[in-house]
Design a protein around this motif. Sequence first.
Motif, mmCIF file in Angstrom:
data_model
loop_
_atom_site.group_PDB
_atom_site.id
_atom_site.type_symbol
_atom_site.label_atom_id
_atom_site.label_comp_id
_atom_site.label_asym_id
_atom_site.label_seq_id
_atom_site.Cartn_x
_atom_site.Cartn_y
_atom_site.Cartn_z
ATOM 1 N N ALA A 1 0.879 -1.196 -0.032
ATOM 2 C CA ALA A 1 -0.089 0.134 -0.261
ATOM 3 C C ALA A 1 0.769 1.328 -0.023
ATOM 4 C CB ALA A 1 -0.948 0.072 1.248
ATOM 5 N N LEU A 2 0.233 2.227 -0.799
ATOM 6 C CA LEU A 2 0.927 3.507 -0.782
ATOM 7 C C LEU A 2 -0.145 4.610 -0.269
ATOM 8 C CD1 LEU A 2 2.380 2.132 -3.314
ATOM 9 C CD2 LEU A 2 3.672 4.174 -3.066
ATOM 10 N N ILE A 3 0.257 5.386 1.024
ATOM 11 C CA ILE A 3 -0.921 6.166 1.393
ATOM 12 C C ILE A 3 -0.431 7.582 1.500
ATOM 13 C CG2 ILE A 3 -2.186 6.485 3.481
ATOM 14 C CD1 ILE A 3 -2.049 3.722 4.323
ATOM 15 N N ILE A 4 -1.359 8.506 1.083
ATOM 16 C CA ILE A 4 -0.819 9.916 1.146
ATOM 17 C C ILE A 4 -1.862 10.363 2.297
ATOM 18 C CG2 ILE A 4 -1.210 12.271 0.158
ATOM 19 C CD1 ILE A 4 -0.856 10.976 -2.828
ATOM 20 N N SER A 5 -1.259 11.180 3.409
ATOM 21 C CA SER A 5 -2.071 11.585 4.369
ATOM 22 C C SER A 5 -1.136 12.655 5.152
ATOM 23 C CB SER A 5 -2.292 10.418 5.594
ATOM 24 O OG SER A 5 -3.038 10.801 6.400
ATOM 25 N N HIS A 6 -2.045 13.371 5.778
ATOM 26 C CA HIS A 6 -1.480 14.539 6.816
ATOM 27 C C HIS A 6 -1.645 14.106 8.196
ATOM 28 C CE1 HIS A 6 -0.687 17.608 3.594
ATOM 29 N NE2 HIS A 6 -1.770 17.062 3.053
ATOM 30 N N ASP A 7 -2.131 12.783 8.134
ATOM 31 C CA ASP A 7 -2.283 12.415 9.870
ATOM 32 C C ASP A 7 -0.951 11.753 9.955
ATOM 33 O OD1 ASP A 7 -3.037 10.950 12.286
ATOM 34 O OD2 ASP A 7 -4.891 10.476 11.597
ATOM 35 N N MET A 8 -0.185 12.358 10.823
ATOM 36 C CA MET A 8 1.128 11.764 10.965
ATOM 37 C C MET A 8 1.188 10.614 11.987
ATOM 38 S SD MET A 8 3.150 13.805 9.188
ATOM 39 C CE MET A 8 1.783 13.997 8.060
ATOM 40 N N GLN A 9 0.153 10.707 12.928
ATOM 41 C CA GLN A 9 0.282 9.784 14.015
ATOM 42 C C GLN A 9 -0.328 8.377 13.240
ATOM 43 O OE1 GLN A 9 1.724 8.973 16.410
ATOM 44 N NE2 GLN A 9 0.613 6.968 17.290
ATOM 45 N N ALA A 10 -0.980 8.352 12.345
ATOM 46 C CA ALA A 10 -1.673 7.348 11.638
ATOM 47 C C ALA A 10 -0.553 6.756 10.754
ATOM 48 C CB ALA A 10 -2.867 7.629 10.554
ATOM 49 N N LEU A 11 0.157 7.654 10.041
ATOM 50 C CA LEU A 11 1.294 6.976 9.279
ATOM 51 C C LEU A 11 2.385 6.381 10.109
ATOM 52 C CD1 LEU A 11 1.757 9.701 6.508
ATOM 53 C CD2 LEU A 11 0.387 7.711 6.397
ATOM 54 N N ARG A 12 2.648 7.051 11.127
ATOM 55 C CA ARG A 12 3.956 6.479 12.077
ATOM 56 C C ARG A 12 3.192 5.040 12.667
ATOM 57 N NH1 ARG A 12 3.658 10.337 15.693
ATOM 58 N NH2 ARG A 12 5.272 11.383 14.836
ATOM 59 N N GLN A 13 2.060 4.829 12.730
ATOM 60 C CA GLN A 13 1.538 3.322 13.348
ATOM 61 C C GLN A 13 1.930 2.407 12.291
ATOM 62 O OE1 GLN A 13 -2.114 4.566 14.544
ATOM 63 N NE2 GLN A 13 -1.415 5.342 16.590
ATOM 64 N N LEU A 14 1.513 2.819 10.961
ATOM 65 C CA LEU A 14 0.956 2.066 10.021
ATOM 66 C C LEU A 14 2.043 1.618 9.023
ATOM 67 C CD1 LEU A 14 -1.445 0.327 8.742
ATOM 68 C CD2 LEU A 14 -1.935 2.202 7.831
ATOM 69 N N CYS A 15 3.196 2.748 8.685
ATOM 70 C CA CYS A 15 3.929 2.634 7.645
ATOM 71 C C CYS A 15 5.268 1.889 8.016
ATOM 72 C CB CYS A 15 4.153 3.782 7.081
ATOM 73 S SG CYS A 15 2.889 4.582 6.313
#
Length: 407
Positions: free
Chosen positions: A210-224
């Motif tokens: 998956a490649l995800i564009i987001s401005h939710d930094m915590q969600a990206l930190r948890q997921l990526c």
Amino acid sequence: MAKPVIEFDHISKSFEIGKLGSETLRQDLIKYWKQLTQKASLNPSNDTFWALQDISFSVNEGEVIGIIGRNGSGKSTLMKILSRVLLPTTGLIRGKGKISSILEVGTGFHGELTGLENIFLNAQILGMKKHEVTQKLDKIIAFSGIEEFINTPVKRYSSGMYVRLAFSVAAHLDADILILDEVLAVGDADFQKKCLVKMRELASNEGKTALIISHDMQALRQLCNQIAYLEKGKLKEFGAPTPTIAKYLYQEKIEFLGQVYISPDEAPGNQYLRVKKVSITPSERVNQIIYRNATLSFELEYWNLIPDISIMVRLFVFSFSGECLIQIDTPLKNLGVNTLHCVTGTIPSNYLGAGSYYFSVYFLDADEHKVLGFDTCLSIDLAGKESIILGDIPQAHVSSILKLQYI
């Protein structure tokens, strides 16, 4: 050793501003019609804009890659090239597997068709057979949470309903690579949490990429697994989530820890009050990263411009989704003659969960009417030592533990 399923090899993309042929066919036709009806030149400008410049990185099977950067940094353009909506000006993308993308609300849906019909339409685009979709249909509809409206034309859906159905289709159908552009920005908190859990499950259990564009930094930190940080069309950084996100917040000045003004004339405020200083100071940083176990010290200095008014200072702390998590008040104070006043307070370590927060300061009179509001005056991003998806942010709206005081 894991093999790359996607390789971006020196990808660049330019647009001839004002010229036809620089966008999608639909956008060009709309522009062409407007130019004909408005008697405008078909080639009003020869300026070249480089949306992407020499982007190179690879993505392994089962990885979740976050794409971050300011608006206009090239994130969506890169994903459109991967989705074959746009062609690169130079460079190559090597990849294998079926791609399912949610590039914007409504992408891939036919407005006149019902939600149910659009599920089968998306499946056909991916090359799936009707009986394969039928086997997964109940799960898709249940996950979306819009069972009641599944036979309604999607043109009547809200943006949240669009994304619910689009994500559910993408997550359950037979795609090897998912491309999600700002999906976590739409929909309620419960659905966002479901998306996070589902993405983790797809990557770890099913090997999907998956490649995800987001401005939710915590969600990206948890997921990526990795983060690609784009700046003005260039790849600024590609690496582990926590340090890359910290570098982005620090360099883009999104993490805004203080404001200081020299004199009342230049300070924000009104005819009653002017703010000299407002700041939030962490007890420590580790390689520019502020962890949630740091103590946060708040300081406010302000002038009163008229004598003998009574003021109560109220500090609000919000999550970046807009939820008010903390409210702290000073006692009501008569300010006396025109002078400088200082208010301090402390947020203990581990009181806030990992995530991004912003602060607002309000000055209220004896009847709790607003005298001055200083909205979104500070912001901070707190990192956690562990990746925890559920239950990380406290839900208290008014704190009886934290205190603000005059010094």
